[in-house]
Every structure is written in structure tokens, then in C-alpha cells.
Design an enzyme around this catalytic site. Structure first.
Site, PDB file in Angstrom:
ATOM      1  N   LYS A  77       0.803  -1.223   0.000  1.00 47.79           N
ATOM      2  CA  LYS A  77       0.000   0.000   0.000  1.00 47.79           C
ATOM      3  C   LYS A  77       0.836   1.273   0.000  1.00 47.79           C
ATOM      4  O   LYS A  77       0.410   2.298  -0.544  1.00 47.79           O
ATOM      5  CB  LYS A  77      -0.951   0.004   1.202  1.00 47.79           C
ATOM      6  N   ASP A 113      -9.814   2.548   1.939  1.00 48.55           N
ATOM      7  CA  ASP A 113      -9.795   2.044   3.312  1.00 48.55           C
ATOM      8  C   ASP A 113     -10.349   3.095   4.275  1.00 48.55           C
ATOM      9  O   ASP A 113     -11.024   2.763   5.253  1.00 48.55           O
ATOM     10  CB  ASP A 113      -8.369   1.688   3.740  1.00 48.55           C
TER      11      ASP A 113
END
Length: 297
Positions: A77, A113
Site C-alpha cells: 500500500k 480504506d
């Protein structure tokens, strides 16, 4: 974006048990879209120890192959950021990306997220006290979750991570964005002290994945005054959720975050509005069917 077929994928390590393909495929089917979601597992490809190199190669390859977008999970990420052409404001603020959209010849990074956790928390713990929250984990997922908590109005988030420098850097970044004193960091050895007067605890580490079973903290530190929020979604009742509930804590499993972040990514990939109620029902069916273990993407 107007088309009726899509090719997307997920880059990460140990992602074989992920439910992202099934969630995306089921929603696409209901909307009459041709949709193929592929897994690009660093472990299977033999490049787990080289996430920077691997993510660069995979981004290049998927662009050449005509992919419309990618989801990105642990451990990529943050590594993926350096290889993108542009970032959404939220992804830029976080320094972490979990969704890449290929559009107009560019690879643009987003972070669903944040919105995924925020929507799940608001739905599952609407009345939770948020004056002081302890968060385990300061990596890519941790950055997103901490950002979501402070956006939702948390008074202070204390970050606890085995990599203390990483926790310190994230706390400093959050303070710059939200204001001095909104974030702090602590060493794992100080966890008990910080949990004594905390309202809740959020777990945002890889513990709970198939390769990392177990509890992320000693069970005796969980007390009934705490609420506990989890990012792991397979099984929905992880060891942390099960133990916290048994010790009298209010708990939030990772299922909601998994669905809401997937829904936001689906929207970015297709331009179509997902039905989150339907996707939540799909997740419940899928997790009940197999009972496998992994972490939310």
C-alpha cells in the site's frame, strides 16, 4: 467511464483466500457487467521480499495488458505510491494507496480504506465514545484507519506499532493534518498503561491473516469499558473479536470495512453505483460458507 466489461485485480501477499474477487463479481453480475477480477499474489510469484520491485513490474504489466484498475493490499500500500502518476487528495495525505485506476493513460491512486472503515464504524458503533482511542498498527491500513477515526471526531488516537519510528512518523503526519495533540505514539511495552483509560481499541495489523494467526495483544488487557474494532474479516469472529466479546467488550468485526471499501473501489473502477446492502448480504453468505481466515483488503 462507460463500458460493459472490466478487467481488474488485487496485488498483495498471501491473498489466495481473499473474498474481494467474489464480492466484485457478484455485484457486477447483479448490474449486468462483464467483470474479471484476478489475484496477483507476491507469494505465488516468488517476489514477496521485494514489494517495491514487484509492484513496479506488476503496474507496468497490468497497464500493458489493458487492466482497468487494481486493488492493493499488504505489503504494497505504501510501496505503490512511488510508481503512480497521480494521487487523490486523500491518498496523498495518507501516503498509502489501496486502489489504482488506469485512466487516460495514467495510473491514479486512491484510498478506499478510509471511507470503508469510516462507513463501517458509523454503522456498527454509532454511539461509541471516542475521546481516546488506542490503535494497533501504523502501516498502510493503520494510516487509513487513524485518518478515518480523526475525521469521525476522535479526540486523540494513540498509535502502537512494533516499528516505533513508523508510529512516530504517522502521528506527526496526523498532527499536521488534524491539529497538534490529535495523535500520539507509544511503544508496545506501554500498551497496558494506555488501555487503562482508553475508550476503544482498533486493530490494524496483519495478525489474523492465515499466515499470522493469534491475538495482537495479551488477552488480560481487554476490559469491559473498551469497545474493540477489527480490520480482519475472515472469519468475522476472529480470535480478537471472540476474546474481546468474552471479556465484556463491545465489538465491531471487519466485515463492514471489507464491504464498504470494496464498494468504493467498484465505483471507481466502473462508474456504477454499488448496492452496499446487497454486498453486505453477499459477504455474510461467503464467510458463512467457508469459514476461512484472512485480513481485510
Amino acid at each position: 467511464m462507460s463500458q460493459d466489461s472490466y478487467l481488474v485485480g488485487l496485488i498483495g501477499s498471501g491473498i489466495g483466500p481473499s473474498l474481494s474477487p467474489a464480492l466484485h463479481h457478484r455485484e457486477a453480475d447483479r448490474q449486468g457487467l462483464r467483470y474479471l477480477y484476478r489475484l496477483l499474489d507476491l507469494d505465488v510469484l516468488g517476489v514477496r521480499g521485494r514489494p517495491q520491485e514487484a509492484v513496479k513490474t506488476l503496474l507496468h504489466a497490468t497497464r500493458l495488458l489493458g487492466f482497468d484498475g487494481l486493488n492493493v493490499t499488504h505489503p504494497c500500500k505504501q510501496a505503490v505510491v512511488a510508481h503512480l502518476d497521480a494521487l487523490s487528495p486523500q491518498a496523498a495525505a495518507l501516503g498509502a494507496v489501496n486502489t489504482v485506476v488506469f485512466e487516460d493513460g495514467r495510473a491514479v491512486g486512491h484510498n478506499t480504506d478510509v471511507t470503508g472503515f469510516a462507513a463501517s464504524f458509523a454503522r456498527g458503533l454509532p454511539d461509541a465514545r471516542m475521546e481516546r482511542i488506542v490503535q494497533l498498527g501504523a502501516g498502510g491500513a493503520g494510516a487509513a484507519v487513524a485518518h478515518a477515526l480523526l475525521t469521525l471526531g476522535a479526540g486523540q488516537v494513540v498509535l502502537v506499532d512494533a516499528m516505533t519510528e513508523r508510529a512516530a512518523e504517522l502521528a506527526a503526519s496526523l498532527d499536521r493534518h488534524f491539529g497538534a495533540g490529535r495523535a500520539a505514539h507509544a511503544a508496545p511495552s506501554a500498551l497496558a498503561e494506555h488501555l487503562d483509560d482508553a475508550d476503544g481499541i482498533v486493530h490494524a495489523t496483519p495478525t489474523g491473516m492465515a499466515a499470522h494467526p493469534g491475538l495482537p495483544l495479551p488477552a488480560h488487557l481487554l476490559h469491559p469499558r473498551l469497545w474493540v474494532a477489527e480490520v480482519v474479516y475472515r472469519p468475522l469472529e476472529t480470535e480478537l473479536v471472540r476474546t474481546a466479546r468474552a471479556r465484556g467488550c463491545t465489538v465491531l468485526d471487519g466485515g463492514g470495512m471489507a464491504v464498504f471499501q470494496a464498494a468504493d473501489a467498484f465505483r471507481l473502477f466502473t462508474g456504477c453505483e454499488p448496492d452496499t446492502v446487497r454486498m453486505l448480504a453477499h459477504l455474510a453468505e461467503l464467510t458463512a460458507a467457508d469459514g476461512a481466515v484472512t485480513r481485510a483488503d
